[in-house]
Design an enzyme around this catalytic site. Structure first.
Site, PDB file in Angstrom:
ATOM      1  NE  ARG A  73      -1.058   2.494   2.918  1.00 15.78           N
ATOM      2  CZ  ARG A  73      -0.473   3.584   3.395  1.00 15.78           C
ATOM      3  NH1 ARG A  73      -0.351   4.681   2.657  1.00 15.78           N
ATOM      4  NH2 ARG A  73       0.043   3.592   4.621  1.00 15.78           N
ATOM      5  CG  ASP A  74       3.203   4.341   2.994  1.00 20.03           C
ATOM      6  OD1 ASP A  74       3.200   5.200   2.107  1.00 20.03           O
ATOM      7  OD2 ASP A  74       3.421   4.598   4.197  1.00 20.03           O
ATOM      8  CG  HIS A  88       3.834   4.619   9.151  1.00 20.35           C
ATOM      9  ND1 HIS A  88       3.152   3.618   8.486  1.00 20.35           N
ATOM     10  CD2 HIS A  88       4.114   5.535   8.191  1.00 20.35           C
ATOM     11  CE1 HIS A  88       3.024   3.918   7.216  1.00 20.35           C
ATOM     12  NE2 HIS A  88       3.602   5.079   7.001  1.00 20.35           N
ATOM     13  CG  HIS A 122       7.614   7.587   5.215  1.00 22.21           C
ATOM     14  ND1 HIS A 122       7.400   7.114   3.949  1.00 22.21           N
ATOM     15  CD2 HIS A 122       6.447   7.421   5.880  1.00 22.21           C
ATOM     16  CE1 HIS A 122       6.148   6.685   3.847  1.00 22.21           C
ATOM     17  NE2 HIS A 122       5.534   6.859   5.009  1.00 22.21           N
ATOM     18  CB  CYS A 172       2.921  10.364   1.596  1.00 26.67           C
ATOM     19  SG  CYS A 172       1.242  11.014   1.660  1.00 26.67           S
ATOM     20  CG  ASN A 201       6.724   3.109   4.754  1.00 30.35           C
ATOM     21  OD1 ASN A 201       6.180   3.102   3.658  1.00 30.35           O
ATOM     22  ND2 ASN A 201       6.133   3.553   5.835  1.00 30.35           N
TER      23      ASN A 201
HETATM   24  P1  HMG Z   1     -13.034  14.494  -1.852  1.00 34.08           P
HETATM   25  O1  HMG Z   1     -12.852  14.869  -3.281  1.00 34.08           O
HETATM   26  O2  HMG Z   1     -13.039  15.594  -0.829  1.00 34.08           O
HETATM   27  O3  HMG Z   1     -14.312  13.550  -1.642  1.00 34.08           O
HETATM   28  O4  HMG Z   1     -11.914  13.451  -1.477  1.00 34.08           O
HETATM   29  P2  HMG Z   1     -15.822  13.721  -1.883  1.00 34.08           P
HETATM   30  O5  HMG Z   1     -16.501  12.996  -0.767  1.00 34.08           O
HETATM   31  O6  HMG Z   1     -16.180  15.172  -2.177  1.00 34.08           O
HETATM   32  O7  HMG Z   1     -16.035  12.870  -3.235  1.00 34.08           O
HETATM   33  C1  HMG Z   1     -15.488  13.273  -4.492  1.00 34.08           C
HETATM   34  C2  HMG Z   1     -15.490  12.082  -5.428  1.00 34.08           C
HETATM   35  O8  HMG Z   1     -14.630  11.043  -4.911  1.00 34.08           O
HETATM   36  C3  HMG Z   1     -16.850  11.429  -5.632  1.00 34.08           C
HETATM   37  O9  HMG Z   1     -16.880  10.892  -6.947  1.00 34.08           O
HETATM   38  C4  HMG Z   1     -16.835  10.284  -4.642  1.00 34.08           C
HETATM   39  O10 HMG Z   1     -17.700   9.232  -5.014  1.00 34.08           O
HETATM   40  C5  HMG Z   1     -15.384   9.829  -4.755  1.00 34.08           C
HETATM   41  P3  HMG Z   1     -17.514  11.686  -8.202  1.00 34.08           P
HETATM   42  O11 HMG Z   1     -18.932  11.967  -7.777  1.00 34.08           O
HETATM   43  O12 HMG Z   1     -16.700  12.961  -8.357  1.00 34.08           O
HETATM   44  O13 HMG Z   1     -17.353  10.740  -9.343  1.00 34.08           O
HETATM   45  N1  HMG Z   1     -14.925   9.154  -3.540  1.00 34.08           N
HETATM   46  C6  HMG Z   1     -14.357   7.932  -3.544  1.00 34.08           C
HETATM   47  N2  HMG Z   1     -14.070   7.070  -4.528  1.00 34.08           N
HETATM   48  C7  HMG Z   1     -13.493   5.909  -4.151  1.00 34.08           C
HETATM   49  N3  HMG Z   1     -13.196   5.585  -2.875  1.00 34.08           N
HETATM   50  C8  HMG Z   1     -13.471   6.424  -1.877  1.00 34.08           C
HETATM   51  C9  HMG Z   1     -14.072   7.661  -2.197  1.00 34.08           C
HETATM   52  N4  HMG Z   1     -14.483   8.707  -1.439  1.00 34.08           N
HETATM   53  C10 HMG Z   1     -14.992   9.618  -2.283  1.00 34.08           C
HETATM   54  N5  HMG Z   1     -13.169   6.083  -0.625  1.00 34.08           N
HETATM   55  C11 HMG Z   1     -10.985  11.639  -0.208  1.00 34.08           C
HETATM   56  C12 HMG Z   1     -11.789  12.913  -0.166  1.00 34.08           C
HETATM   57  C13 HMG Z   1     -10.587  11.267   1.203  1.00 34.08           C
HETATM   58  C14 HMG Z   1     -11.806  10.527  -0.825  1.00 34.08           C
HETATM   59  C15 HMG Z   1      -9.740  11.909  -1.087  1.00 34.08           C
HETATM   60  O14 HMG Z   1      -9.101  13.043  -0.598  1.00 34.08           O
HETATM   61  C16 HMG Z   1      -8.788  10.765  -1.126  1.00 34.08           C
HETATM   62  O15 HMG Z   1      -9.096   9.682  -1.625  1.00 34.08           O
HETATM   63  N6  HMG Z   1      -7.570  10.966  -0.619  1.00 34.08           N
HETATM   64  C17 HMG Z   1      -6.599   9.894  -0.618  1.00 34.08           C
HETATM   65  C18 HMG Z   1      -5.380  10.345   0.034  1.00 34.08           C
HETATM   66  C19 HMG Z   1      -4.406   9.185   0.126  1.00 34.08           C
HETATM   67  O16 HMG Z   1      -4.687   8.054  -0.214  1.00 34.08           O
HETATM   68  N7  HMG Z   1      -3.206   9.511   0.604  1.00 34.08           N
HETATM   69  C20 HMG Z   1      -2.192   8.538   0.763  1.00 34.08           C
HETATM   70  C21 HMG Z   1      -2.478   7.613   1.904  1.00 34.08           C
HETATM   71  S1  HMG Z   1      -2.154   8.347   3.492  1.00 34.08           S
HETATM   72  C22 HMG Z   1      -0.456   8.104   3.731  1.00 34.08           C
HETATM   73  O17 HMG Z   1       0.228   7.651   2.849  1.00 34.08           O
HETATM   74  C23 HMG Z   1       0.118   8.392   5.082  1.00 34.08           C
HETATM   75  C24 HMG Z   1       0.345   7.133   5.910  1.00 34.08           C
HETATM   76  O18 HMG Z   1       1.201   6.232   5.225  1.00 34.08           O
HETATM   77  C25 HMG Z   1       0.974   7.514   7.269  1.00 34.08           C
HETATM   78  C26 HMG Z   1       2.219   8.390   7.147  1.00 34.08           C
HETATM   79  O19 HMG Z   1       3.155   8.038   6.423  1.00 34.08           O
HETATM   80  O20 HMG Z   1       2.214   9.435   7.796  1.00 34.08           O
HETATM   81  C27 HMG Z   1      -0.960   6.389   6.199  1.00 34.08           C
HETATM   82 MG    MG Z   2       3.330   6.323   5.198  1.00 30.43          MG
END
Ligand code: HMG
Ligand code: MG
Length: 299
Positions: A15-16, A207, A209, A240, A249
């Site tokens: 995933r990450d 966690h 990086h 990220c 990571n």
């Molecule tokens: P948004 O645009 O604010 O969401 O995104 P919305 O609710 O307004 O919806 C907009 C559109 O997205 C709609 O579709 C929804 O259906 C769709 P449309 O009508 O335009 O066709 N939608 C989705 N589709 C699929 N799956 C979903 C989903 N939710 C809404 N779950 C949202 C908000 C959170 C969805 C967006 O910002 C997003 O997906 N962000 C992902 C960010 C991400 O994945 N970042 C990386 C992971 S975090 C990380 O790496 C850190 C970590 O490793 C820890 C660390 O290292 O610190 C965990």
């Molecule tokens: Mg991470």
């Protein structure tokens, strides 16, 4: 406090690690990566992410990945779920565990999930309720615990407050993310001390990086505090998408080598893990980000 005698490794490479890769990775390679990790003895694998495919295209085939994984007894297959829509996808795919994610920094939360910290927590409430109703555990991530690419320094008290909220909402474990890998050991220790006043250390994970090459040193510092759950990516994959320049990571192979040297049990076969790291690096056409993996490939 003494070092733990056992550590649980949470492998976040599928995933990450893969979410930030620019090139298209086939679903078959993702499935094989998870299979190889399971065969190496990894018991906790973050295999998918049910986020918006517009935001993170690399994770768009999460449903297919989950469907293709041959489940091993005793292995937890987990996925990220930012909201109820994501949870529904994860549930339909038969995940064992989900993870919600927010940050200690307002600016990072906006960039990463397009809302404030408070809004993110309120989105998690229905996710956690639905998860509980379906007997699925929820892990909570707090990003930017040792620094934010937008806001700079982060107060340990802020990390502690967000961690406490996630715990009170029902997360079984809180994973503390040094998203941009700028932390150093003393800072990591101070942050953990603040968080551990709010969340029992047995429910915390590190966690880290490795952007600045400090992740192993930071891990040693928090292991000394008694922390016993470590997130890592095979071959040091990843980064990220919303933290520019952040590298992967800490490499799982490097973590296992360190833990073995300390006499800490993990149940993981380092040889098989290192082979997996070399295999995925070749699949992605990139150099192996694990020093241990590189060294073992030459020996
Ligand atoms: P948004 O645009 O604010 O969401 O995104 P919305 O609710 O307004 O919806 C907009 C559109 O997205 C709609 O579709 C929804 O259906 C769709 P449309 O009508 O335009 O066709 N939608 C989705 N589709 C699929 N799956 C979903 C989903 N939710 C809404 N779950 C949202 C908000 C959170 C969805 C967006 O910002 C997003 O997906 N962000 C992902 C960010 C991400 O994945 N970042 C990386 C992971 S975090 C990380 O790496 C850190 C970590 O490793 C820890 C660390 O290292 O610190 C965990
Ligand atoms: Mg991470």
């Amino acid at each position: 406090m003494a070092l733990p005698d056992k550590v649980r490794l949470v492998e976040v490479g599928p995933r990450d690690g893969l979410q930030n890769e620019a090139s298209q990775i086939s679903t078959a390679v993702k499935i094989e990566l998870v299979a190889r990790l399971g065969a190496a003895g990894v018991r906790h694998i973050e295999a998918a992410s049910f986020v918006s495919p517009k935001w993170v295209p690399q994770m768009a085939d999460s449903r297919e990945v989950m469907a293709g994984i041959e489940r091993r007894n005793g292995v937890i297959y987990a996925a990220l779920t930012p909201n109820l829509k994501g949870f529904e996808g994860a549930l339909a795919s038969g995940v064992d565990e989900v993870a919600v994610f927010t940050a200690a920094s307002e600016a990072f939360t906006q960039k990463n999930i397009n809302c404030s910290i408070a809004e993110s927590l309120s989105r998690f409430t229905p996710v956690i309720e639905a998860a509980r109703a379906n007997g699925i555990r929820v892990r909570g991530y707090v990003s930017t615990v040792l620094g934010c690419p937008y806001a700079g320094d982060i107060a340990p008290a802020q990390v502690a407050a967000v961690s406490r909220e996630l715990l009170d909402m029902g997360c079984f474990e809180i994973s503390l993310g040094d998203t941009i890998g700028t932390g150093t050991p003393l800072k990591a220790k101070r942050m953990l001390e603040a968080v551990a006043r709010e969340v029992p250390i047995g429910q915390l994970a590190a966690h880290f990086h490795d952007t600045y090459g400090q992740a192993l040193a930071n891990l040693y510092a928090v292991l000394e505090e008694g922390l016993a759950v470590v997130d890592a990516s095979v071959a040091g994959l990843g980064g990220c998408p919303y933290a520019k320049g952040a590298s992967g990571n800490v490499a799982s192979e490097d973590v296992i080598y360190l833990l073995q040297g300390l006499g800490i049990r993990t149940g993981i076969d380092l040889e098989l893990l290192a082979q997996t790291g070399n295999w995925i690096s070749a699949q992605l056409g990139r150099s192996n980000g694990s020093k241990v993996g590189q060294a073992m490939a030459c020996s």
